[in-house]
Design a protein around this motif. Structure first.
Motif, PDB file in Angstrom:
ATOM      1  N   PHE A  64      -1.324   4.707 -12.883  1.00  0.00           N
ATOM      2  CA  PHE A  64      -2.290   5.276 -11.948  1.00  0.00           C
ATOM      3  C   PHE A  64      -1.739   6.383 -11.055  1.00  0.00           C
ATOM      4  N   GLY A  65      -0.423   6.516 -10.976  1.00  0.00           N
ATOM      5  CA  GLY A  65       0.187   7.547 -10.142  1.00  0.00           C
ATOM      6  C   GLY A  65       0.557   7.053  -8.757  1.00  0.00           C
ATOM      7  N   GLU A  66       1.359   7.868  -8.089  1.00  0.00           N
ATOM      8  CA  GLU A  66       1.870   7.479  -6.773  1.00  0.00           C
ATOM      9  C   GLU A  66       0.768   7.403  -5.719  1.00  0.00           C
ATOM     10  N   ALA A  67      -0.201   8.327  -5.743  1.00  0.00           N
ATOM     11  CA  ALA A  67      -1.258   8.324  -4.724  1.00  0.00           C
ATOM     12  C   ALA A  67      -2.045   7.009  -4.753  1.00  0.00           C
ATOM     13  N   HIS A  68      -2.361   6.532  -5.942  1.00  0.00           N
ATOM     14  CA  HIS A  68      -3.085   5.265  -6.084  1.00  0.00           C
ATOM     15  C   HIS A  68      -2.238   4.116  -5.546  1.00  0.00           C
ATOM     16  N   PHE A  69      -0.945   4.131  -5.896  1.00  0.00           N
ATOM     17  CA  PHE A  69      -0.047   3.085  -5.408  1.00  0.00           C
ATOM     18  C   PHE A  69      -0.003   3.086  -3.885  1.00  0.00           C
ATOM     19  N   ARG A  70       0.154   4.265  -3.273  1.00  0.00           N
ATOM     20  CA  ARG A  70       0.269   4.345  -1.805  1.00  0.00           C
ATOM     21  C   ARG A  70      -0.993   3.841  -1.117  1.00  0.00           C
ATOM     22  N   ASP A  71      -2.154   4.084  -1.719  1.00  0.00           N
ATOM     23  CA  ASP A  71      -3.399   3.582  -1.133  1.00  0.00           C
ATOM     24  C   ASP A  71      -3.424   2.054  -1.161  1.00  0.00           C
ATOM     25  N   GLY A  72      -3.051   1.478  -2.294  1.00  0.00           N
ATOM     26  CA  GLY A  72      -2.991   0.018  -2.388  1.00  0.00           C
ATOM     27  C   GLY A  72      -1.941  -0.561  -1.458  1.00  0.00           C
ATOM     28  N   GLU A  73      -0.810   0.137  -1.349  1.00  0.00           N
ATOM     29  CA  GLU A  73       0.264  -0.291  -0.455  1.00  0.00           C
ATOM     30  C   GLU A  73      -0.233  -0.343   0.991  1.00  0.00           C
ATOM     31  N   ARG A  74      -0.962   0.682   1.405  1.00  0.00           N
ATOM     32  CA  ARG A  74      -1.503   0.727   2.767  1.00  0.00           C
ATOM     33  C   ARG A  74      -2.425  -0.457   3.019  1.00  0.00           C
ATOM     34  N   ARG A  75      -3.288  -0.758   2.046  1.00  0.00           N
ATOM     35  CA  ARG A  75      -4.233  -1.866   2.214  1.00  0.00           C
ATOM     36  C   ARG A  75      -3.519  -3.216   2.285  1.00  0.00           C
ATOM     37  N   VAL A  76      -2.501  -3.388   1.464  1.00  0.00           N
ATOM     38  CA  VAL A  76      -1.740  -4.642   1.483  1.00  0.00           C
ATOM     39  C   VAL A  76      -0.999  -4.798   2.807  1.00  0.00           C
ATOM     40  N   ILE A  77      -0.367  -3.737   3.275  1.00  0.00           N
ATOM     41  CA  ILE A  77       0.365  -3.808   4.551  1.00  0.00           C
ATOM     42  C   ILE A  77      -0.602  -4.078   5.701  1.00  0.00           C
ATOM     43  N   GLU A  99      -1.317   6.947   7.876  1.00  0.00           N
ATOM     44  CA  GLU A  99      -2.151   5.805   8.263  1.00  0.00           C
ATOM     45  C   GLU A  99      -1.343   4.512   8.311  1.00  0.00           C
ATOM     46  N   THR A 100      -0.501   4.317   7.308  1.00  0.00           N
ATOM     47  CA  THR A 100       0.333   3.116   7.261  1.00  0.00           C
ATOM     48  C   THR A 100       1.314   3.120   8.426  1.00  0.00           C
ATOM     49  N   ARG A 101       1.917   4.271   8.684  1.00  0.00           N
ATOM     50  CA  ARG A 101       2.873   4.395   9.790  1.00  0.00           C
ATOM     51  C   ARG A 101       2.201   4.088  11.124  1.00  0.00           C
ATOM     52  N   ALA A 102       1.015   4.640  11.348  1.00  0.00           N
ATOM     53  CA  ALA A 102       0.291   4.400  12.606  1.00  0.00           C
ATOM     54  C   ALA A 102       0.000   2.912  12.771  1.00  0.00           C
ATOM     55  N   LEU A 103      -0.413   2.256  11.709  1.00  0.00           N
ATOM     56  CA  LEU A 103      -0.687   0.824  11.742  1.00  0.00           C
ATOM     57  C   LEU A 103       0.578   0.040  12.100  1.00  0.00           C
ATOM     58  N   ILE A 104       1.689   0.354  11.415  1.00  0.00           N
ATOM     59  CA  ILE A 104       2.952  -0.340  11.667  1.00  0.00           C
ATOM     60  C   ILE A 104       3.405  -0.129  13.109  1.00  0.00           C
ATOM     61  N   LEU A 105       3.345   1.102  13.588  1.00  0.00           N
ATOM     62  CA  LEU A 105       3.803   1.399  14.943  1.00  0.00           C
ATOM     63  C   LEU A 105       2.914   0.745  16.013  1.00  0.00           C
ATOM     64  N   ALA A 106       1.630   0.652  15.739  1.00  0.00           N
ATOM     65  CA  ALA A 106       0.705   0.094  16.729  1.00  0.00           C
ATOM     66  C   ALA A 106       0.719  -1.436  16.771  1.00  0.00           C
ATOM     67  N   GLN A 107       0.944  -2.071  15.619  1.00  0.00           N
ATOM     68  CA  GLN A 107       0.717  -3.511  15.565  1.00  0.00           C
ATOM     69  C   GLN A 107       1.942  -4.349  15.190  1.00  0.00           C
ATOM     70  N   SER A 108       3.109  -3.725  15.161  1.00  0.00           N
ATOM     71  CA  SER A 108       4.316  -4.474  14.813  1.00  0.00           C
ATOM     72  C   SER A 108       5.527  -3.843  15.489  1.00  0.00           C
ATOM     73  N   THR A 109       6.674  -4.430  15.266  1.00  0.00           N
ATOM     74  CA  THR A 109       7.931  -3.836  15.699  1.00  0.00           C
ATOM     75  C   THR A 109       8.591  -3.260  14.463  1.00  0.00           C
ATOM     76  N   ALA A 110       8.659  -1.933  14.388  1.00  0.00           N
ATOM     77  CA  ALA A 110       9.238  -1.266  13.220  1.00  0.00           C
ATOM     78  C   ALA A 110      10.744  -1.111  13.409  1.00  0.00           C
ATOM     79  N   VAL A 111      11.489  -1.460  12.350  1.00  0.00           N
ATOM     80  CA  VAL A 111      12.937  -1.331  12.353  1.00  0.00           C
ATOM     81  C   VAL A 111      13.325  -0.449  11.177  1.00  0.00           C
ATOM     82  N   TRP A 112      13.955   0.691  11.475  1.00  0.00           N
ATOM     83  CA  TRP A 112      14.443   1.587  10.427  1.00  0.00           C
ATOM     84  C   TRP A 112      15.840   1.156  10.031  1.00  0.00           C
TER      85      TRP A 112
END
Length: 180
Positions: A64-77, A99-112
């Motif tokens: 399906f390609g990377e774009a499809h994967f990233r959309d599913g990844e965002r929904r799962v996260i 969108e995924t980054r904004a969600l992670i930063l707003a609702q969790s503690t992100a650790v790089w």
């Protein structure tokens, strides 16, 4: 000697902890150990994506390609970050999606989790399942990805370096950064 005792439940974090960083940095391995120390559940977002899709990450990319994967990844996260304290390991590109980054930063503690390219190359050569490395030089790919992604990963409020050392050292560094 490092202590491997779990923290008391009263010291457990109230928000999910989300590990971000390049492939091979140890998000899954460190995440499992961190979750055990904090007495929290551990979830690997890539495993959840594979379960939801009924196919591997590599198959999703190929079919399906990377774009499809990233959309599913965002929904799962988004589903995983439900307010319940846990440790979540993300795929290397998850935090790059705005969108995924904004969600992670707003609702969790992100650790790089960060590591030198030579350390990452050594680690990714151990397994042959990474779609972005297919038929490419791992050092070259990782340098390219780091150039683009590291400035974005730097938005995570916590930055921990992973070295050529037992993963427990990285776990201890994260606990210290979390004030544990």
């Amino acid at each position: 000697m490092l202590q491997s005792l779990a923290l008391p439940l009263s010291e457990a974090p109230l928000r999910p902890i989300v590990l971000v960083g390049l492939m091979g940095v140890g998000k899954s391995t460190v995440g499992r150990r961190l979750a055990a120390r904090l007495r929290l559940p551990f979830v690997d977002a890539d495993n959840e994506i594979e379960a939801a899709a009924g196919m591997s990450v590599a198959e999703i990319f190929e079919r399906f390609g990377e774009a499809h994967f990233r959309d599913g990844e965002r929904r799962v996260i988004q589903r995983l970050i439900d307010g319940t304290p846990k440790v979540i390991a993300t795929g290397g590109g998850a935090f790059i999606n705005p969108e995924t980054r904004a969600l992670i930063l707003a609702q969790s503690t992100a650790v790089w989790l960060d590591a030198r390219i030579d350390v990452l190359v050594e680690r990714v050569r151990r397994r042959n399942h990474r779609p972005l490395l297919k038929d490419r030089n791992p050092a070259e790919v990782l340098r390219e990805l780091a150039a683009v992604r590291n400035p974005i990963y730097a938005e995570a409020p916590i930055h921990v370096s992973s070295h050529q050392a037992p993963h427990e050292h990285t776990v201890v560094a994260i606990l210290k950064a979390l004030g544990r």
